[in-house]
Design an enzyme around this catalytic site. Structure first.
Site, PDB file in Angstrom:
ATOM      1  N   ASP A  98      98.980  -0.249  24.735  1.00 21.98           N
ATOM      2  CA  ASP A  98      99.790  -0.702  23.603  1.00 21.98           C
ATOM      3  C   ASP A  98     101.010  -1.531  23.976  1.00 21.98           C
ATOM      4  O   ASP A  98     101.981  -1.577  23.224  1.00 21.98           O
ATOM      5  CB  ASP A  98     100.257   0.534  22.827  1.00 21.98           C
ATOM      6  CG  ASP A  98     100.970   1.524  23.730  1.00 21.98           C
ATOM      7  OD1 ASP A  98     101.455   1.106  24.794  1.00 21.98           O
ATOM      8  OD2 ASP A  98     101.042   2.718  23.382  1.00 21.98           O
ATOM      9  N   GLU A 120      91.907   3.058  26.176  1.00 24.85           N
ATOM     10  CA  GLU A 120      92.897   3.905  25.480  1.00 24.85           C
ATOM     11  C   GLU A 120      93.058   3.418  24.031  1.00 24.85           C
ATOM     12  O   GLU A 120      94.160   3.162  23.546  1.00 24.85           O
ATOM     13  CB  GLU A 120      94.247   3.944  26.199  1.00 24.85           C
ATOM     14  CG  GLU A 120      95.105   5.130  25.805  1.00 24.85           C
ATOM     15  CD  GLU A 120      96.485   5.142  26.467  1.00 24.85           C
ATOM     16  OE1 GLU A 120      97.393   4.474  25.963  1.00 24.85           O
ATOM     17  OE2 GLU A 120      96.622   5.828  27.492  1.00 24.85           O
ATOM     18  N   GLU A 134     104.973  -0.446  20.038  1.00 22.92           N
ATOM     19  CA  GLU A 134     103.647  -0.095  20.565  1.00 22.92           C
ATOM     20  C   GLU A 134     102.614   0.200  19.489  1.00 22.92           C
ATOM     21  O   GLU A 134     101.435  -0.133  19.648  1.00 22.92           O
ATOM     22  CB  GLU A 134     103.754   1.097  21.529  1.00 22.92           C
ATOM     23  CG  GLU A 134     104.428   0.788  22.865  1.00 22.92           C
ATOM     24  CD  GLU A 134     105.944   0.801  22.802  1.00 22.92           C
ATOM     25  OE1 GLU A 134     106.498   1.122  21.728  1.00 22.92           O
ATOM     26  OE2 GLU A 134     106.597   0.472  23.815  1.00 22.92           O
ATOM     27  N   HIS A 223     112.407   5.756  28.355  1.00 21.31           N
ATOM     28  CA  HIS A 223     112.526   4.299  28.330  1.00 21.31           C
ATOM     29  C   HIS A 223     112.298   3.681  26.958  1.00 21.31           C
ATOM     30  O   HIS A 223     112.535   2.495  26.778  1.00 21.31           O
ATOM     31  CB  HIS A 223     111.505   3.682  29.297  1.00 21.31           C
ATOM     32  CG  HIS A 223     110.084   3.861  28.871  1.00 21.31           C
ATOM     33  ND1 HIS A 223     109.484   3.042  27.947  1.00 21.31           N
ATOM     34  CD2 HIS A 223     109.160   4.787  29.198  1.00 21.31           C
ATOM     35  CE1 HIS A 223     108.243   3.449  27.746  1.00 21.31           C
ATOM     36  NE2 HIS A 223     108.020   4.512  28.490  1.00 21.31           N
ATOM     37  N   ARG A 225     111.866   1.736  23.612  1.00 17.73           N
ATOM     38  CA  ARG A 225     112.764   0.768  22.977  1.00 17.73           C
ATOM     39  C   ARG A 225     113.464   1.353  21.755  1.00 17.73           C
ATOM     40  O   ARG A 225     114.633   1.076  21.516  1.00 17.73           O
ATOM     41  CB  ARG A 225     111.973  -0.476  22.559  1.00 17.73           C
ATOM     42  CG  ARG A 225     112.075  -1.606  23.588  1.00 17.73           C
ATOM     43  CD  ARG A 225     111.345  -2.843  23.095  1.00 17.73           C
ATOM     44  NE  ARG A 225     111.719  -4.032  23.832  1.00 17.73           N
ATOM     45  CZ  ARG A 225     111.298  -4.356  25.040  1.00 17.73           C
ATOM     46  NH1 ARG A 225     110.490  -3.549  25.692  1.00 17.73           N
ATOM     47  NH2 ARG A 225     111.698  -5.463  25.621  1.00 17.73           N
ATOM     48  N   HIS A 256     114.270   4.526  34.706  1.00 14.96           N
ATOM     49  CA  HIS A 256     113.538   3.280  34.430  1.00 14.96           C
ATOM     50  C   HIS A 256     114.471   2.094  34.686  1.00 14.96           C
ATOM     51  O   HIS A 256     115.676   2.178  34.434  1.00 14.96           O
ATOM     52  CB  HIS A 256     113.092   3.339  32.965  1.00 14.96           C
ATOM     53  CG  HIS A 256     112.086   2.295  32.580  1.00 14.96           C
ATOM     54  ND1 HIS A 256     112.405   0.965  32.475  1.00 14.96           N
ATOM     55  CD2 HIS A 256     110.771   2.392  32.260  1.00 14.96           C
ATOM     56  CE1 HIS A 256     111.328   0.287  32.102  1.00 14.96           C
ATOM     57  NE2 HIS A 256     110.318   1.128  31.977  1.00 14.96           N
TER      58      HIS A 256
HETATM   59  C1  UD1 Z   1     107.332  -1.663  28.558  1.00 18.18           C
HETATM   60  C2  UD1 Z   1     106.402  -1.627  27.334  1.00 18.18           C
HETATM   61  C3  UD1 Z   1     106.217  -0.195  26.852  1.00 18.18           C
HETATM   62  C4  UD1 Z   1     105.764   0.713  27.988  1.00 18.18           C
HETATM   63  C5  UD1 Z   1     106.744   0.587  29.154  1.00 18.18           C
HETATM   64  C6  UD1 Z   1     106.294   1.398  30.337  1.00 18.18           C
HETATM   65  C7  UD1 Z   1     106.407  -3.445  25.674  1.00 18.18           C
HETATM   66  C8  UD1 Z   1     107.123  -4.091  24.569  1.00 18.18           C
HETATM   67  N1  UD1 Z   1     107.015  -2.384  26.247  1.00 18.18           N
HETATM   68  O1  UD1 Z   1     108.620  -1.262  28.135  1.00 18.18           O
HETATM   69  O2  UD1 Z   1     105.257  -0.163  25.805  1.00 18.18           O
HETATM   70  O3  UD1 Z   1     105.715   2.036  27.533  1.00 18.18           O
HETATM   71  O4  UD1 Z   1     106.828  -0.805  29.553  1.00 18.18           O
HETATM   72  O5  UD1 Z   1     107.318   1.598  31.244  1.00 18.18           O
HETATM   73  O6  UD1 Z   1     105.354  -3.883  26.054  1.00 18.18           O
HETATM   74  N2  UD1 Z   1     112.502  -4.022  34.624  1.00 18.18           N
HETATM   75  C9  UD1 Z   1     112.738  -4.323  35.946  1.00 18.18           C
HETATM   76  N3  UD1 Z   1     111.736  -4.097  36.862  1.00 18.18           N
HETATM   77  C10 UD1 Z   1     110.553  -3.556  36.531  1.00 18.18           C
HETATM   78  C11 UD1 Z   1     110.322  -3.219  35.185  1.00 18.18           C
HETATM   79  C12 UD1 Z   1     111.289  -3.472  34.240  1.00 18.18           C
HETATM   80  O7  UD1 Z   1     113.812  -4.801  36.293  1.00 18.18           O
HETATM   81  O8  UD1 Z   1     109.692  -3.367  37.401  1.00 18.18           O
HETATM   82  C13 UD1 Z   1     113.550  -4.297  33.616  1.00 18.18           C
HETATM   83  C14 UD1 Z   1     113.725  -5.809  33.365  1.00 18.18           C
HETATM   84  O9  UD1 Z   1     115.080  -6.081  33.135  1.00 18.18           O
HETATM   85  C15 UD1 Z   1     112.918  -6.010  32.074  1.00 18.18           C
HETATM   86  C16 UD1 Z   1     113.227  -4.719  31.355  1.00 18.18           C
HETATM   87  O10 UD1 Z   1     113.207  -3.718  32.366  1.00 18.18           O
HETATM   88  O11 UD1 Z   1     113.310  -7.167  31.361  1.00 18.18           O
HETATM   89  C17 UD1 Z   1     112.317  -4.369  30.217  1.00 18.18           C
HETATM   90  O12 UD1 Z   1     110.929  -4.430  30.576  1.00 18.18           O
HETATM   91  P1  UD1 Z   1     109.838  -4.484  29.382  1.00 18.18           P
HETATM   92  O13 UD1 Z   1     108.490  -4.455  29.994  1.00 18.18           O
HETATM   93  O14 UD1 Z   1     110.155  -5.574  28.445  1.00 18.18           O
HETATM   94  O15 UD1 Z   1     110.129  -3.166  28.565  1.00 18.18           O
HETATM   95  P2  UD1 Z   1     109.916  -1.649  28.959  1.00 18.18           P
HETATM   96  O16 UD1 Z   1     111.026  -0.884  28.309  1.00 18.18           O
HETATM   97  O17 UD1 Z   1     109.712  -1.509  30.398  1.00 18.18           O
HETATM   98  N1  UDP Z   2     105.621   7.495  36.683  1.00 16.31           N
HETATM   99  C1  UDP Z   2     105.747   7.100  38.022  1.00 16.31           C
HETATM  100  N2  UDP Z   2     107.002   7.124  38.580  1.00 16.31           N
HETATM  101  C2  UDP Z   2     108.115   7.509  37.877  1.00 16.31           C
HETATM  102  C3  UDP Z   2     107.956   7.866  36.518  1.00 16.31           C
HETATM  103  C4  UDP Z   2     106.687   7.853  35.954  1.00 16.31           C
HETATM  104  O1  UDP Z   2     104.772   6.766  38.686  1.00 16.31           O
HETATM  105  O2  UDP Z   2     109.209   7.504  38.437  1.00 16.31           O
HETATM  106  C5  UDP Z   2     104.263   7.452  36.079  1.00 16.31           C
HETATM  107  C6  UDP Z   2     103.830   8.661  35.284  1.00 16.31           C
HETATM  108  O3  UDP Z   2     103.177   9.618  36.103  1.00 16.31           O
HETATM  109  C7  UDP Z   2     102.898   8.057  34.233  1.00 16.31           C
HETATM  110  C8  UDP Z   2     103.456   6.661  34.018  1.00 16.31           C
HETATM  111  O4  UDP Z   2     104.292   6.381  35.131  1.00 16.31           O
HETATM  112  O5  UDP Z   2     101.575   7.919  34.725  1.00 16.31           O
HETATM  113  C9  UDP Z   2     104.252   6.602  32.736  1.00 16.31           C
HETATM  114  O6  UDP Z   2     104.939   5.383  32.666  1.00 16.31           O
HETATM  115  P1  UDP Z   2     106.055   5.101  31.589  1.00 16.31           P
HETATM  116  O7  UDP Z   2     106.723   6.367  31.194  1.00 16.31           O
HETATM  117  O8  UDP Z   2     106.916   4.010  32.141  1.00 16.31           O
HETATM  118  O9  UDP Z   2     105.248   4.468  30.374  1.00 16.31           O
HETATM  119  P2  UDP Z   2     104.454   5.070  29.118  1.00 16.31           P
HETATM  120  O10 UDP Z   2     103.439   6.017  29.627  1.00 16.31           O
HETATM  121  O11 UDP Z   2     105.457   5.698  28.204  1.00 16.31           O
HETATM  122  O12 UDP Z   2     103.860   3.855  28.488  1.00 16.31           O
END
Ligand code: UD1
Ligand code: UDP
Length: 381
Positions: A98, A120, A134, A223, A225, A256
């Site tokens: 999602d 999924e 999502e 994490h 939004r 995160h």
């Molecule tokens: C995203 C997904 C969310 C998912 C989550 C898993 C969308 C809109 N959101 O949210 O559905 O549950 O990932 O974690 O698709 N960043 C880093 N390094 C990284 C990752 C993220 O610096 O490796 C920072 C960056 O500043 C980036 C920000 O996090 O711009 C947000 O990342 P983004 O993927 O937009 O949103 P998430 O909150 O991670």
């Molecule tokens: N996870 C990880 N390292 C961490 C925190 C979570 O590998 O420090 C794994 C966790 O076991 C799960 C996945 O990341 O499989 C969940 O990711 P996240 O919470 O970012 O996203 P969501 O599942 O909410 O989309």
């Protein structure tokens, strides 16, 4: 002619949940011509998973920008995928879950009339603002997908209610359980790996009074939004109160990398003695920590699916969940971002053996670890 398969993902959880599927397709290379495309909606957190599972993407859109918004991710994926699809011309594009990578990739494939397989599929809250964005992402993907791989019969029923062709739906369990079992097996059978995981966690925590085996700790992730802003302030206040009221308990929080999470968490929690704010953990180390934790407080989807298999109670910092199975079994409880409710429910788990025993029953509504094999077999036929 081999079937041309393109697997696309961009974030940490999609990578974890697609990794075992990639391995299964690779085992059948005489039937499938597989290519992997990462959008790199996440960078460091994605690369951690790619490295662990030794996945070398054929395409990398490398779109991540610090503090990106939904327009950035959506438009960059949509345009970036156009080129990849034109070049590889896959028969089927696989997307997961999602995220904005998921819905934009599905749309991009649809614009070239390429079939989409959704892994999924069928999770629903029915409220497009929760989780946001999502719920809308997965509904959009559901509309565009030709094949729906549902983790549970509840998700299958959601899809049938939306008039999807019954033949296009297969209930497989969630591929996260495949990934979890792979990781647990690897750790169990490799004492050197286990030692290196324990060392990496204890080095990260860097306190000689802490021991993974003997310290009682609560594991946190967050994490979402829709929790940014006041939600995270409420969460941090709750964690601080739990830590101060229970000095014998440790709280471990791999934070995160989203700046909207980093900022409030570091500002409000970095000076609390028994709270350790650490970097996002590599998957195997995180699974090990989950297994050693007393209980978990999270807003994560994946963690809600993994924890019941490990018999760990979970307090979910959300108002709704698209994963009702563990809620119904009583091992997961919704606490929203209400400071008092988080404190109250955490304290109940810490004080009441009865409550803890009730919530820590191990059960596994999300699959038996064969989801990826079932998906590959579906296409072999
Ligand atoms: C995203 C997904 C969310 C998912 C989550 C898993 C969308 C809109 N959101 O949210 O559905 O549950 O990932 O974690 O698709 N960043 C880093 N390094 C990284 C990752 C993220 O610096 O490796 C920072 C960056 O500043 C980036 C920000 O996090 O711009 C947000 O990342 P983004 O993927 O937009 O949103 P998430 O909150 O991670
Ligand atoms: N996870 C990880 N390292 C961490 C925190 C979570 O590998 O420090 C794994 C966790 O076991 C799960 C996945 O990341 O499989 C969940 O990711 P996240 O919470 O970012 O996203 P969501 O599942 O909410 O989309």
């Amino acid at each position: 002619m081999r079937q041309k398969i393109l697997i696309v993902f961009g974030t940490r959880p999609e990578a974890i949940k697609m990794a075992p599927l990639i391995k299964k397709f690779q085992e059948k290379s005489e039937i499938f011509d597989l290519k992997v495309c990462v959008t790199a909606q996440h960078r460091e957190m994605l690369d951690q998973v790619l490295e662990l599972f030794e996945i070398k993407p054929d395409y990398d859109l490398n779109i991540m920008k610090s503090g990106q918004d939904l327009y950035d991710v959506t438009s960059n994926v949509l345009l970036g995928m156009r080129e990849v699809l034109v070049e590889f011309k896959p028969d089927i594009v696989f997307v997961h879950g999602d995220t904005s990578t998921t819905s934009s990739t599905a749309l991009s494939a649809f614009y070239q009339q390429i079939k989409v397989a959704h892994i999924e599929a069928g999770l629903r809250t029915g409220d497009i603002y929760s989780p946001w964005p999502e719920e809308a992402n997965r509904q959009i993907t559901g509309v565009l997908a030709n094949y729906h791989f549902a983790p549970t019969t509840t998700s299958q029923e959601n899809l049938l209610r939306e008039n999807k062709e019954p033949k296009s739906i297969l209930v497989t369990g969630n591929t996260v359980i495949d990934a979890l079992y792979l990781a647990l097996d690897k750790i169990k059978n490799n004492s050197t790996l286990k030692e290196s995981i324990v060392k990496s966690i204890e080095d990260e925590i860097a306190d000689e009074n802490f021991s993974l085996d003997s310290s009682k700790f609560i594991l946190i992730t967050g994490h979402r939004r829709e929790n940014h802003g006041q939600g995270f302030i409420n969460i941090c206040k709750a964690l601080k109160t739990i830590a101060l009221n229970n000095p014998n308990i440790t709280i471990i929080y791999p934070v995160h990398l989203n700046p909207n999470v980093q900022k409030p968490v570091n500002e409000l929690l970095s000076d609390v003695k028994n709270i350790y704010l650490i970097k996002p953990m590599q998957y195997e180390a995180f699974i090990y920590m989950m297994d050693k934790s007393y209980f978990i407080i999270t807003d994560s989807g994946g963690v809600q699916e993994e924890a019941p298999s490990l018999g760990k109670p979970v307090l979910v910092m959300r108002d709704t969940t698209e994963r009702p199975e563990a809620l119904e079994a009583g091992t997961v409880k919704l606490v929203g971002t209400d400071t008092n409710l988080i404190i109250q429910e955490a304290q109940k788990l810490l004080n009441s053996e009865e409550e803890y025993a009730f919530m820590s029953k191990a059960h596994n509504p999300y699959g038996d670890g064969t989801a990826c094999e079932q998906i590959v077999n579906f296409f072999r036929k």
